[in-house]
Design an enzyme around this catalytic site. Structure first.
Site, PDB file in Angstrom:
ATOM      1  N   ASP A 163       0.937  -1.242   0.168  1.00  0.00           N
ATOM      2  CA  ASP A 163      -0.002  -0.169  -0.090  1.00  0.00           C
ATOM      3  C   ASP A 163       1.020   1.236   0.242  1.00  0.00           C
ATOM      4  O   ASP A 163       2.060   1.204   0.456  1.00  0.00           O
ATOM      5  CB  ASP A 163      -0.909   0.026   1.240  1.00  0.00           C
ATOM      6  CG  ASP A 163      -2.265   0.576   1.023  1.00  0.00           C
ATOM      7  OD1 ASP A 163      -2.331   1.534   0.132  1.00  0.00           O
ATOM      8  OD2 ASP A 163      -3.205   0.394   1.639  1.00  0.00           O
ATOM      9  N   ASP A 224     -10.551   2.973  -3.880  1.00  0.00           N
ATOM     10  CA  ASP A 224     -11.031   1.626  -3.354  1.00  0.00           C
ATOM     11  C   ASP A 224     -12.479   1.217  -3.693  1.00  0.00           C
ATOM     12  O   ASP A 224     -13.301   1.954  -3.701  1.00  0.00           O
ATOM     13  CB  ASP A 224     -10.833   1.611  -1.817  1.00  0.00           C
ATOM     14  CG  ASP A 224      -9.691   1.840  -1.233  1.00  0.00           C
ATOM     15  OD1 ASP A 224      -8.686   1.935  -1.929  1.00  0.00           O
ATOM     16  OD2 ASP A 224      -9.699   1.845   0.210  1.00  0.00           O
TER      17      ASP A 224
HETATM   18  C1  GAL Z   1      -6.349   1.384   1.213  1.00  0.00           C
HETATM   19  C2  GAL Z   1      -6.233   0.367   0.159  1.00  0.00           C
HETATM   20  C3  GAL Z   1      -7.191  -0.686   0.558  1.00  0.00           C
HETATM   21  C4  GAL Z   1      -6.851  -1.489   1.735  1.00  0.00           C
HETATM   22  C5  GAL Z   1      -6.719  -0.430   2.968  1.00  0.00           C
HETATM   23  C6  GAL Z   1      -6.290  -0.907   4.177  1.00  0.00           C
HETATM   24  O1  GAL Z   1      -5.658   2.151   0.855  1.00  0.00           O
HETATM   25  O2  GAL Z   1      -6.480   1.079  -0.936  1.00  0.00           O
HETATM   26  O3  GAL Z   1      -7.252  -1.579  -0.639  1.00  0.00           O
HETATM   27  O4  GAL Z   1      -5.561  -2.090   1.724  1.00  0.00           O
HETATM   28  O5  GAL Z   1      -5.899   0.598   2.304  1.00  0.00           O
HETATM   29  O6  GAL Z   1      -6.097   0.025   5.184  1.00  0.00           O
END
Ligand code: GAL
Length: 440
Positions: A163, A224
């Site tokens: 991430d 997301d």
């Molecule tokens: C976001 C990511 C998600 C998930 C989340 C976890 O930024 O895009 O897919 O991994 O963080 O905190």
């Protein structure tokens, strides 16, 4: 070596650097889009195992999901990776600076979980972050890329989702992602590398997709996914708006990642679930489900395990499809397949009314040549139906529910192609035909 020989070598190297095609990350992985399960959209950061032991982020969740994947045909259908997302680690590294799993929720540790997956013929994915912290605030990997890659390899991890939260300066994103790619490679273990680099870079500048493709096995571009139609269409619209930039870089070893499949949850109707599956397959997207496989309705299960859809997803040609028309509340998307075949999706984007008929004449598709002179048409969605052999100019009617998708596969049938004058004559008649004007 003589000076002239050296300069000749320089010229050859220079020229070959110029003409060699750009290669995707060459770790031998993700030659077709990754298939598996990832916890985030459905289970998020639920760490309350005291009150919600069945759904909290713990080793039990992944082991149960793996059991079901083997028992209920998921593994057989091709779903292979069981992936942990955020919220698995302990808040502190161990005395040797290594990440460690939360001891209460993962009493056996990650190595035991990886062994469990491997014993079932499955693979384990884990999650970390390029910055100082993960998005949910757990320890990040900045300053620890080598040791974290080594730890994951020692545990027997098979995939890393990396991430992009909490990077002190966005200009460090590129080197962070590249350094972790190197660190993974240096472990000697095959670890599929799933990045979120472009998603975080887009806030500041257009990402360098050539560099991304050489670094990652797939990469998230956009927000997301949520469990809603609005979210799915947002992703489709973003993808179509950027297709000239992102479609050419996708191929065996490196894929655009529009995020998880939310089929089998709460927010999508049956038609909308079909649209998500059809379009993820057209986009050559990783098929990472985020749902509760222990409790999924049979219709969603059948859709996710549909072998015709999965074979389009995994087509060896490895080309991503794109949107080719947007007309009268319909969208047409196409993906070239091996053997000169073509997958064709027609989405009814209208959110009012009933099923609408889309007039389809193959001659009017941008890739009409695939069907010169005749081709076999098979409808995969909304239900499987052999539609028979059609000429380039036969008129097909496809019925599509609001927010639903009709997915067809068009395969060439050998024959003598139309000559130019013949084709010209037919195009002339088509143009005069009002029912076909929608595509002209
Ligand atoms: C976001 C990511 C998600 C998930 C989340 C976890 O930024 O895009 O897919 O991994 O963080 O905190």
């Amino acid at each position: 070596m003589s000076g002239s020989m050296l300069s000749a070598i320089h010229v050859i190297l220079g020229v070959s650097a110029f003409i060699l095609p750009v290669r995707p990350l060459d770790n031998g992985l993700a030659l077709t889009p990754t298939m598996g399960w990832l916890h985030w959209e459905r289970f998020m950061c639920n760490i309350d195992c005291d009150t919600d032991p069945h759904n909290c982020i713990s080793e039990k969740l992944y082991m149960e999901m793996a059991d079901v994947m083997v028992k209920d045909g998921w593994k057989e259908a091709g779903y292979e990776y069981v992936c942990i997302d955020d919220c698995w680690p302990s808040m502190a590294r161990d005395s040797q600076g290594r990440l460690q799993a939360d001891p209460k929720r993962f009493p056996g540790g990650i190595k035991k979980l990886a062994d469990y997956m491997h014993s079932k013929g499955l693979k384990l994915g884990i999650y970390a972050d390029v910055g100082t912290n993960t998005c949910a605030g757990y320890p990040g990997s900045l300053g620890h890329y080598d040791i974290d890659a080594k730890t994951f390899a020692e545990w027997g991890v098979d995939l890393l989702k990396f991430d992009g939260c909490y990077m002190p300066k966005w200009t460090l994103l590129a080197e962070g992602y590249i350094n972790m790619s190197r660190a993974l490679n240096n472990t000697g273990r095959s670890i599929l590398y799933s990045c979120e680099w472009p998603l975080y870079e887009w806030q500041f500048q257009q990402p360098n997709y050539t560099a991304i493709q050489q670094t990652c096995n797939h990469w998230r571009n956009y927000a997301d996914v949520f469990d809603s139609w609005n979210s799915v269409t947002g992703i489709l619209d973003w993808t179509a708006d950027h297709q000239s930039l992102i479609v050419p870089v996708a191929g065996p070893g490196g894929w655009n990642d529009p995020d998880m499949l939310v089929i089998g949850n709460f927010g999508l109707s049956r038609d909308q679930q079909q649209t998500q599956m059809a379009l993820w397959v057209i986009m050559a997207a990783p098929l990472l489900m985020s749902n509760d496989l222990r409790d999924i309705d049979p219709t969603s299960q059948d859709l996710l395990q549909n072998r015709h859809l999965i074979s389009i997803s995994q087509d060896p040609l490895g080309k991503q499809g794109n949107r080719t028309a947007k007309v009268n509340g319909f969208e047409v998307w196409q993906r070239p397949l091996s053997g000169g075949r073509l997958a064709l999706a027609v989405i009814n984007r209208q959110e009012i009314g009933g099923p609408r008929s889309f007039p389809l004449t193959l001659a009017l598709l941008p890739s009409w040549r695939c069907c010169n002179l005749q081709c076999n048409v098979t409808q995969i969605l909304p239900q499987y139906q052999e539609m028979g052999v059609h000429s380039l100019f036969s008129k097909l009617q496809v019925l599509v529910n609001p927010t639903g998708t009709a997915l067809l596969v068009v395969s060439p049938v050998k024959g003598k192609p139309y000559t130019r004058p013949q084709a010209k004559k037919w195009f002339y008649y088509l143009k005069k035909d009002k029912s076909q004007s929608i595509l002209l």
